[in-house]
Design an enzyme around this catalytic site. Structure first.
Site, PDB file in Angstrom:
ATOM      1  N   GLU A 102      -4.688   8.059  -3.600  1.00  0.00           N
ATOM      2  CA  GLU A 102      -4.806   6.608  -2.852  1.00  0.00           C
ATOM      3  C   GLU A 102      -5.193   5.576  -4.188  1.00  0.00           C
ATOM      4  OE1 GLU A 102      -5.597   4.756   0.477  1.00  0.00           O
ATOM      5  OE2 GLU A 102      -4.798   6.880   0.504  1.00  0.00           O
TER       6      GLU A 102
ATOM      7  N   HIS B 246       0.806  -1.264  -0.014  1.00  0.00           N
ATOM      8  CA  HIS B 246      -0.090   0.033   0.065  1.00  0.00           C
ATOM      9  C   HIS B 246       0.984   1.335  -0.021  1.00  0.00           C
ATOM     10  CE1 HIS B 246      -3.710   2.318   1.228  1.00  0.00           C
ATOM     11  NE2 HIS B 246      -2.672   2.945   1.580  1.00  0.00           N
ATOM     12  N   GLU B 247       1.806   1.278   0.998  1.00  0.00           N
ATOM     13  CA  GLU B 247       2.596   2.619   1.017  1.00  0.00           C
ATOM     14  C   GLU B 247       3.578   2.798  -0.212  1.00  0.00           C
ATOM     15  OE1 GLU B 247       1.576   4.579   2.944  1.00  0.00           O
ATOM     16  OE2 GLU B 247       0.397   3.168   4.512  1.00  0.00           O
TER      17      GLU B 247
ATOM     18  N   HIS C 241       1.881   4.437  -3.063  1.00  0.00           N
ATOM     19  CA  HIS C 241       1.998   5.895  -2.717  1.00  0.00           C
ATOM     20  C   HIS C 241       3.472   6.346  -3.041  1.00  0.00           C
ATOM     21  CE1 HIS C 241      -1.864   6.842  -1.008  1.00  0.00           C
ATOM     22  NE2 HIS C 241      -1.561   5.839   0.056  1.00  0.00           N
TER      23      HIS C 241
END
Lengths: 508, 508
Positions: free
Chosen positions: B301, B271-272, B275
């Site tokens: 996102e 997830h990170e 980003h």
């Protein structure tokens, strides 16, 4: 100056308190950026980091020199009511403000740029042992620092060099340093001669591999033992150990570990922890103004050297900690504290300052002080620096570098344009001996406590006499109030002669 | 405005370039302070950290709203020559400047203070399951945000909530969100019903202890595999995973490791990292101005969710990476990719958003969006929030929290006064499905490449279509240019029905 209606001193203090809080907060932010740059920043973060630091430092300079601040400062001074802390704040702020206000913004930026250039070129020049590559950058930096000194103006009783020295050691002058340094050399030279003529102490038990994780764990144990508070600080690793206090509640120290040189991390940690406990014990009630700081680099350095050398290279300390170290490294189990103590106090004529022992260390400083003074006086050109370095190294230290990388290129300071900084190391050594001698007189059983791993009595004495004073007084005043003596090399002389005489089994 | 002689647009750009560079640099500094606060800062550093952040954010606001900037911006707009990048810079800067200029400095400071209060009280209230303790702080925050929204003014075609939403998702309006969210709920509800009626996939092989160091090493392997550049970023640990880009050359991601929940670190990192690769691939040639940024939180996102879910919870991905994981954890050696894939795609009615699966996740968002909208519209009082939450949770998710700590107190967002933020999570999910569907169409053999651990084709497509655009266009325009479709839930619907239909072996 803008036209404003006359107002009372309360308003002036409001302006000053806010400006000081901002300056303090922005300084803290800038120190975190620098800490991160040396610890965790990824390689390609450097360009943006330069922009971030420049933006914060530019803002700092603006805040400190804003017309509203100048005006409020003058009003608060005119209305001063004799409150000692407020008077101290006004003195320190006046000092900071006037120095900042005398520097044109363009010069501030030009120096910042030349420093970055200087350091990058110095790294390459040192790696390639090529002084000539570095020379033009150093010439530029010396020229800029002369310009900066002239912008400050010569301080009372001083010369151009003093205008820079004043930034690190307020109130100190070349005229005071020269006789002290001359005296220091006069007794150090024969002491070094006698110690190095004797056989070198055995340190064979320090050969071999010492596990990095176990070394790290031992440095954390040392930090805790000397009273570095883990809730208000932390240790990380970096290529060059350093310490920074963002706030008494947030103090960062670093160390470095070499598996084949186990003493390196131990003494790096003790050194930086000395700076660290000073920062953690500054007067936190003044955390938003100018008093929550050390008054000079020399006094700050006295604390790193006190914990590293006066404590960390003492026999009581190793009576306490050698069993702890041997617990982690069974190879040391048969070694006596006396033998270990001798090994960590070897004295030798060496080329590199940062690896030198506490006896010869100051000779390295005298060398640098003399040369940078000659450059600022216009009596030594950058082109002549390597020869001057090598000749004087031979005279002072008895060794002559074969390569500039181990000589004139060894330190980062000049590459950063830091001229006037080196003497503060020796001031630190001298103050540390004077302070430790007084602590021994004042605190009953100080060394017996150390031998029991109790370092709180010493820390408490230093906290009360030095750390908690912050910037309410200047460095020498703090030392004089704590010890009855101002700046002198006599306590350091007595310390060296007593300690190394005992180690040698003969008067020095 | 100061009186200045008329000047040409070149001077105006000089003013703007310098202001943007400072804003960018100060933002980067502020992000580093926040990163450090969550990773390494010692506990007692918090007070000074608040001062540091406030000083930098105050400076930022001043820089952006300085009269000279307003003046230069107007002049540059008047002289605009149609250069696309310059036009885009002027649009983005006008947006930022006007929003900042509409906020009184006092309100900025009051909000910052209320946020700190809010978060501290929320931590205690959550720990003690005591909503009433938190209620007054939340009331204050809602009041301040209403005041802030009114200072901004209602944007065209909008209502008060939109003034806040605009700060996270420029151009988005409640009036567009409501029908999309309604449609989403209408097909999600029966899908969730059917999936959760079927037996729960086996995940017994994920029980037991998974060594933290081996988990960490696997997350680093994932980062490298998806193209997160270790020269331009790093991963650390934090209690709540997050990511921050100081610059394309300095991007920080964090993860957290639970030895008994091995999926947590894997999907946090993915997830990170999503980003993170977005930040690393922003247009670095604009690093000193406003274009080197994502145009919205929703689009940002979309990248975390794309890498976490569309890639990281896909069968091809686990065909590629399960052998690598099993190499580190021999307990997984007998597990097939198909079985693992089913286990990482369990769908269940749950209370906590951050632990929820990709199917029910958006229902958690709809819940929050409806409630915060009602609060800003003045139709729901803070006192009525827990009941409203529990009732609507029952309706949307089919579960009713027994404790507020697992219900209305679970998220930090409202405690930070972030109202208008939640919908961007669902926008991200919708955009991620639309972008991934287009990538599958555009890139031959995309999934076969993933199954061979080749993620570069996907990264390159995203780099070209999304990341390198920066803030030259708004989020929906970027998605439309990349895919031919604007904001819609249809691609997400198709993705969910195809994937979970296949997993269930039945049409959904």
């Amino acid at each position: 100056m803008s036209e404003t209606a006359p107002t009372h001193a309360g308003d002036a203090w409001e302006v000053l308190d806010r400006a000081m809080a901002d300056v303090r907060a922005l300084s803290g932010a800038s120190w975190l950026l620098q800490w991160d740059q040396e610890t965790y920043m990824p390689p390609r973060g450097a360009a943006a980091r330069g922009d971030q630091l420049a933006a914060i430092q530019g803002t700092l300079h603006e805040r400190l020199t804003a017309p509203a601040v100048a005006e409020a400062l003058a009003r608060a001074e005119a209305a001063a009511d004799g409150d000692p802390d407020r008077s101290a704040i006004l003195r320190a702020l006046r000092f900071d403000h006037d120095r900042a206000a005398r520097l044109p913004g363009d010069l501030v930026r030009a120096i910042a740029q030349a420093q970055t250039d200087g350091v990058e070129t110095w790294k390459e020049a040192r790696a390639g042992n090529d002084f000539r590559r570095f020379a033009p950058k150093l010439e530029r930096l010396v020229a800029l620092r002369r310009e900066q000194a002239d912008a400050y103006g010569v301080p009372p009783g001083g010369e151009r060099y003093d205008a820079l020295l004043e930034g690190y050691e307020p109130g100190m002058r070349v005229a005071r340093l020269e006789p002290i340094f001359a005296r220091l050399v006069s007794w150090l030279a024969p002491v070094v001669e006698r110690i190095t003529a004797a056989p070198r102490p055995d340190a064979s038990f320090l050969e071999g591999r010492f596990d990095a994780e176990a070394q790290w764990a031992f440095t954390l144990e040392l930090l805790e033992a000397i009273g570095f508070d883990g809730r208000s600080g932390r240790q990380d690793r970096s290529v060059h150990p350093f310490s920074l206090g963002l706030d008494p509640g947030d103090v960062r120290v670093t160390t470095r570990i070499f598996e084949r040189q186990p003493l390196s991390a131990i003494f790096s940690t003790l050194h930086e922890a000395g700076h660290g406990v000073y920062e953690q014990n500054l007067p936190a009630e003044h955390r938003r103004n100018v008093l929550c700081a050390a008054p000079s680099m020399g006094l700050h350095e006295s604390q790193s050297r006190l914990w590293e050398n006066l404590v960390g290279r003492s026999l009581p300390f190793w009576r306490a900690f050698l069993p702890r170290l041997a617990h982690r490294f069974p190879a040391l189990e048969g070694v006596s504290p006396e033998r270990f103590h001798r090994a960590v106090n070897r004295v030798e004529r060496s080329l590199v300052r940062v690896d030198s022992d506490e006896v010869t260390y100051n000779l390295h400083i005298v060398l640098r002080f003399e040369l940078e003074l000659a450059m600022l006086r216009g009596k030594l050109a950058v082109a002549g620096l390597p020869d001057a370095w090598n000749d004087r190294s031979q005279e002072l230290l008895g060794v002559r570098p074969a390569r500039d990388a181990e000589g004139v290129l060894q330190d980062i300071h000049w590459a950063q344009g830091e001229l006037g900084y080196f003497p503060t190391y020796t001031l630190g050594n001298l103050y540390s001996a004077t302070l430790f001698a007084a602590a021994r007189r004042d605190v009953d059983g100080l060394e017996e406590a150390i031998a029991r791993r109790e370092l709180a009595p010493l820390l408490n004495w230093l906290r009360q006499k030095v750390y908690r004073v912050g910037r309410r007084k200047d460095a020498e005043e703090i030392v004089r109030d704590a010890t009855g003596t101002g700046l002198t090399d006599r306590d350091f002389e007595a310390y060296v002669k007593e300690k190394y005489g005992a180690l040698a089994g003969a008067a020095l």
